[in-house]
Write a protein that holds these residues in place. Structure first.
Motif, PDB file in Angstrom:
ATOM      1  N   GLU A 136       0.868  -1.188   0.000  1.00 54.27           N
ATOM      2  CA  GLU A 136       0.000   0.000   0.000  1.00 54.27           C
ATOM      3  C   GLU A 136       0.893   1.223   0.000  1.00 54.27           C
ATOM      4  OE1 GLU A 136      -2.373   0.881   3.398  1.00 54.27           O
ATOM      5  OE2 GLU A 136      -4.162   0.019   2.540  1.00 54.27           O
ATOM      6  N   ASN A 137       0.383   2.338  -0.493  1.00 54.21           N
ATOM      7  CA  ASN A 137       1.191   3.562  -0.552  1.00 54.21           C
ATOM      8  C   ASN A 137       1.608   4.039   0.835  1.00 54.21           C
ATOM      9  OD1 ASN A 137       0.816   3.543  -3.267  1.00 54.21           O
ATOM     10  ND2 ASN A 137      -0.845   5.054  -3.255  1.00 54.21           N
ATOM     11  N   SER A 138       2.726   4.724   0.868  1.00 61.16           N
ATOM     12  CA  SER A 138       3.204   5.320   2.117  1.00 61.16           C
ATOM     13  C   SER A 138       4.224   6.403   1.788  1.00 61.16           C
ATOM     14  CB  SER A 138       3.868   4.246   2.980  1.00 61.16           C
ATOM     15  OG  SER A 138       4.576   4.832   4.044  1.00 61.16           O
ATOM     16  N   THR A 139       4.153   7.503   2.502  1.00 56.57           N
ATOM     17  CA  THR A 139       5.214   8.504   2.412  1.00 56.57           C
ATOM     18  C   THR A 139       6.082   8.403   3.660  1.00 56.57           C
ATOM     19  OG1 THR A 139       3.770   9.986   1.195  1.00 56.57           O
ATOM     20  CG2 THR A 139       5.699  10.988   2.217  1.00 56.57           C
ATOM     21  N   ARG A 140       5.452   8.573   4.824  1.00 55.90           N
ATOM     22  CA  ARG A 140       6.178   8.649   6.091  1.00 55.90           C
ATOM     23  C   ARG A 140       6.745   7.315   6.557  1.00 55.90           C
ATOM     24  NH1 ARG A 140       2.638  12.739   5.779  1.00 55.90           N
ATOM     25  NH2 ARG A 140       1.546  11.113   4.670  1.00 55.90           N
ATOM     26  N   THR A 141       5.874   6.295   6.634  1.00 53.54           N
ATOM     27  CA  THR A 141       6.274   5.054   7.310  1.00 53.54           C
ATOM     28  C   THR A 141       7.404   4.333   6.570  1.00 53.54           C
ATOM     29  OG1 THR A 141       3.956   4.908   7.962  1.00 53.54           O
ATOM     30  CG2 THR A 141       5.321   2.980   8.387  1.00 53.54           C
ATOM     31  N   VAL A 196       6.063  -4.899   6.950  1.00 53.84           N
ATOM     32  CA  VAL A 196       5.012  -5.101   5.950  1.00 53.84           C
ATOM     33  C   VAL A 196       3.824  -4.162   6.146  1.00 53.84           C
ATOM     34  CG1 VAL A 196       3.953  -7.021   7.249  1.00 53.84           C
ATOM     35  CG2 VAL A 196       3.568  -6.844   4.798  1.00 53.84           C
ATOM     36  N   ARG A 197       3.377  -3.588   5.038  1.00 53.87           N
ATOM     37  CA  ARG A 197       2.111  -2.830   5.021  1.00 53.87           C
ATOM     38  C   ARG A 197       1.208  -3.477   3.979  1.00 53.87           C
ATOM     39  NH1 ARG A 197       1.022   3.601   4.677  1.00 53.87           N
ATOM     40  NH2 ARG A 197       1.626   3.339   6.842  1.00 53.87           N
ATOM     41  N   HIS A 198      -0.053  -3.677   4.352  1.00 56.37           N
ATOM     42  CA  HIS A 198      -0.993  -4.312   3.419  1.00 56.37           C
ATOM     43  C   HIS A 198      -2.395  -3.775   3.685  1.00 56.37           C
ATOM     44  CE1 HIS A 198      -2.879  -7.423   0.973  1.00 56.37           C
ATOM     45  NE2 HIS A 198      -1.679  -7.791   0.577  1.00 56.37           N
ATOM     46  N   GLU A 221      -4.286  -2.369  12.800  1.00 57.48           N
ATOM     47  CA  GLU A 221      -3.369  -1.612  13.669  1.00 57.48           C
ATOM     48  C   GLU A 221      -2.220  -0.992  12.877  1.00 57.48           C
ATOM     49  OE1 GLU A 221      -2.157  -1.949  17.546  1.00 57.48           O
ATOM     50  OE2 GLU A 221      -3.355  -3.702  18.067  1.00 57.48           O
ATOM     51  N   HIS A 222      -1.608   0.004  13.471  1.00 54.93           N
ATOM     52  CA  HIS A 222      -0.403   0.654  12.944  1.00 54.93           C
ATOM     53  C   HIS A 222       0.456   0.937  14.193  1.00 54.93           C
ATOM     54  CE1 HIS A 222       2.306   2.960  10.651  1.00 54.93           C
ATOM     55  NE2 HIS A 222       1.492   3.818  10.056  1.00 54.93           N
ATOM     56  N   PRO A 223       1.052  -0.141  14.745  1.00 52.54           N
ATOM     57  CA  PRO A 223       1.648  -0.007  16.084  1.00 52.54           C
ATOM     58  C   PRO A 223       2.805   0.975  16.188  1.00 52.54           C
ATOM     59  CG  PRO A 223       2.184  -2.154  15.106  1.00 52.54           C
ATOM     60  CD  PRO A 223       1.143  -1.520  14.234  1.00 52.54           C
ATOM     61  N   THR A 224       3.641   1.097  15.132  1.00 51.51           N
ATOM     62  CA  THR A 224       4.754   2.046  15.285  1.00 51.51           C
ATOM     63  C   THR A 224       4.257   3.500  15.246  1.00 51.51           C
ATOM     64  OG1 THR A 224       5.316   1.903  12.908  1.00 51.51           O
ATOM     65  CG2 THR A 224       6.551   0.487  14.423  1.00 51.51           C
ATOM     66  N   GLN A 225       3.121   3.745  14.575  1.00 48.50           N
ATOM     67  CA  GLN A 225       2.518   5.082  14.632  1.00 48.50           C
ATOM     68  C   GLN A 225       2.042   5.351  16.066  1.00 48.50           C
ATOM     69  OE1 GLN A 225       2.066   7.498  11.975  1.00 48.50           O
ATOM     70  NE2 GLN A 225       1.604   8.813  13.719  1.00 48.50           N
ATOM     71  N   GLY A 226       1.394   4.345  16.670  1.00 52.93           N
ATOM     72  CA  GLY A 226       0.938   4.497  18.059  1.00 52.93           C
ATOM     73  C   GLY A 226       2.111   4.789  18.986  1.00 52.93           C
ATOM     74  N   HIS A 231      -1.337  14.858  14.372  1.00 55.96           N
ATOM     75  CA  HIS A 231      -1.988  14.255  13.203  1.00 55.96           C
ATOM     76  C   HIS A 231      -1.006  13.234  12.641  1.00 55.96           C
ATOM     77  CE1 HIS A 231      -4.002  13.672   9.412  1.00 55.96           C
ATOM     78  NE2 HIS A 231      -4.907  14.600   9.651  1.00 55.96           N
ATOM     79  N   PRO A 232      -1.467  12.026  12.291  1.00 54.02           N
ATOM     80  CA  PRO A 232      -0.509  11.025  11.799  1.00 54.02           C
ATOM     81  C   PRO A 232      -0.077  11.278  10.359  1.00 54.02           C
ATOM     82  CG  PRO A 232      -2.730  10.128  11.745  1.00 54.02           C
ATOM     83  CD  PRO A 232      -2.835  11.483  12.388  1.00 54.02           C
ATOM     84  N   GLY A 233      -0.807  12.102   9.629  1.00 52.53           N
ATOM     85  CA  GLY A 233      -0.556  12.310   8.202  1.00 52.53           C
ATOM     86  C   GLY A 233      -1.056  11.103   7.418  1.00 52.53           C
TER      87      GLY A 233
HETATM   88  N1   CP Z   1       1.045   7.965   9.135  1.00 57.47           N
HETATM   89  C1   CP Z   1       1.273   7.163   8.063  1.00 57.47           C
HETATM   90  O1   CP Z   1       1.147   5.945   8.134  1.00 57.47           O
HETATM   91  O2   CP Z   1       1.628   7.818   6.930  1.00 57.47           O
HETATM   92  P1   CP Z   1       2.008   7.114   5.534  1.00 57.47           P
HETATM   93  O3   CP Z   1       0.757   6.492   4.980  1.00 57.47           O
HETATM   94  O4   CP Z   1       2.551   8.214   4.676  1.00 57.47           O
HETATM   95  O5   CP Z   1       3.042   6.052   5.820  1.00 57.47           O
END
Ligand code: CP
Length: 318
Positions: free
Chosen positions: A54-59, A107-109, A135-140, A262-264
């Protein structure tokens, strides 16, 4: 004594002591950020693979930088240019990735449960970088780290989390993390954006943002997850923004020293106004920076690193 876990799938089953260990370890790693050489040899010779469906910028970039700062070898697996598009199954793709001799797979899915499934099939340590609405534990963890850094504590703080709680994996990880660490958490959303019986997780619920935000220490805004909503859950973006968007007027009701998170990615003008996002109370960019330290801590601890060895590692920057 080493950390007991090899995988991080969620904060639901994390103990407060484990969360504290992640945060303390991240604090030690953050102290090297001011140095000229921001690297330690903690994971030298290990391979970390970023497997993002899945798309991601930050993670994704944050995990890459975290692994590099620990001196690991890092491979970013891109689904769009891989054989996934030729019909290869998830498990076959993951086994192929592991055959590259990975030690850890991040992994992100879009499907909830994929990281857990991989723990049952692969030998590598698995880190959940966000799975569906689960869940998104490292964001938490990075959010808890940022709150503790700014407020010097988490226990007893009044936190309001606002927006699309029902579809948010960030909300779920934060609900587990914040309540375990003793925060007084209120979720604010229209009824259609709140999961049924969510109060059972030890949170309060309010549908009136102006009332709920009064006296808040932390204001946490969430994006409307239109990509996960199967039907219209509120009349219009404009109405949602008027009632549940954070603007300067509503923020004045919170404590004067309240922080805004905000998590973004943010949708300016929808859940948060530009004035608030760019205000002195906003810690949104600091959340991103702290994410590197937290992900260093997660990779280090899951790989069997000892917390009392970080100080000596810090003297061995390469
Ligand atoms: N907060 C977060 O998961 O951002 P990304 O989708 O850009 O990784």
């Amino acid at each position: 004594m080493g950390f007991k876990r090899k995988h991080l799938i969620g904060l639901e089953d994390a103990t407060p002591e484990e969360i504290e260990t992640y945060l303390n370890t991240a604090e030690s790693f953050k102290s090297i950020f001011d140095r000229k050489i921001k690297k330690v040899p903690a994971l030298r010779g290990r391979t970390v693979i970023n497997l993002f469906f899945e798309n991601s910028t930050r993670t994704r970039t944050s995990f890459e930088l975290a692994a590099k700062r620990l001196s690991a070898d890092v491979i970013n697996f891109s689904v769009s240019t891989s054989s996934v598009s030729k019909g290869e199954t998830l498990i076959d793709t993951a086994k192929t990735i592991e055959a590259l001799e990975s030690d850890m797979i991040v992994v992100r899915h879009s499907c909830s449960g994929v990281p857990l499934l991989l723990t049952k099939t692969l030998k590598s340590g698995i880190v959940n970088a966000g799975d569906g609405m689960h869940e998104h534990p490292t964001q938490g963890l990075l959010d808890l780290f940022t709150i503790r850094e700014k407020k010097k504590k988490i226990k007893g703080l009044k936190i309001v989390m606002v927006g699309d709680i029902a579809h948010s994996r960030v909300a779920r990880s934060n609900i587990y993390g914040m309540t375990k660490m003793g925060a007084d958490l209120t979720l604010v959303a229209p009824p259609t954006l709140l999961p049924k019986d969510i109060e059972n997780l030890g949170v309060k619920v309010d549908h009136d943002l102006r009332k709920a935000v009064k006296g808040a220490d932390v204001v946490y805004m969430l994006r409307i997850q239109l990509e996960r909503q199967k039907r219209n859950l509120f009349p219009s973006i404009r109405e949602f923004s008027t009632l549940y968007g954070m603007d300067e007027d509503k923020l004045k009701l919170a404590n004067k020293d309240a922080i805004v998170m905000h998590p973004g990615p943010m949708n300016r003008g929808v859940e948060i106004s530009s004035e608030v996002a760019d205000s002195e109370q906003s810690v949104i960019c600091e959340q991103v920076t702290n994410g590197i330290a937290v992900r260093m801590a997660v990779l280090y601890l899951l790989a069997g690193g000892e917390t009392n060895e970080i100080a000596s590692l810090s003297g061995q920057g390469n």
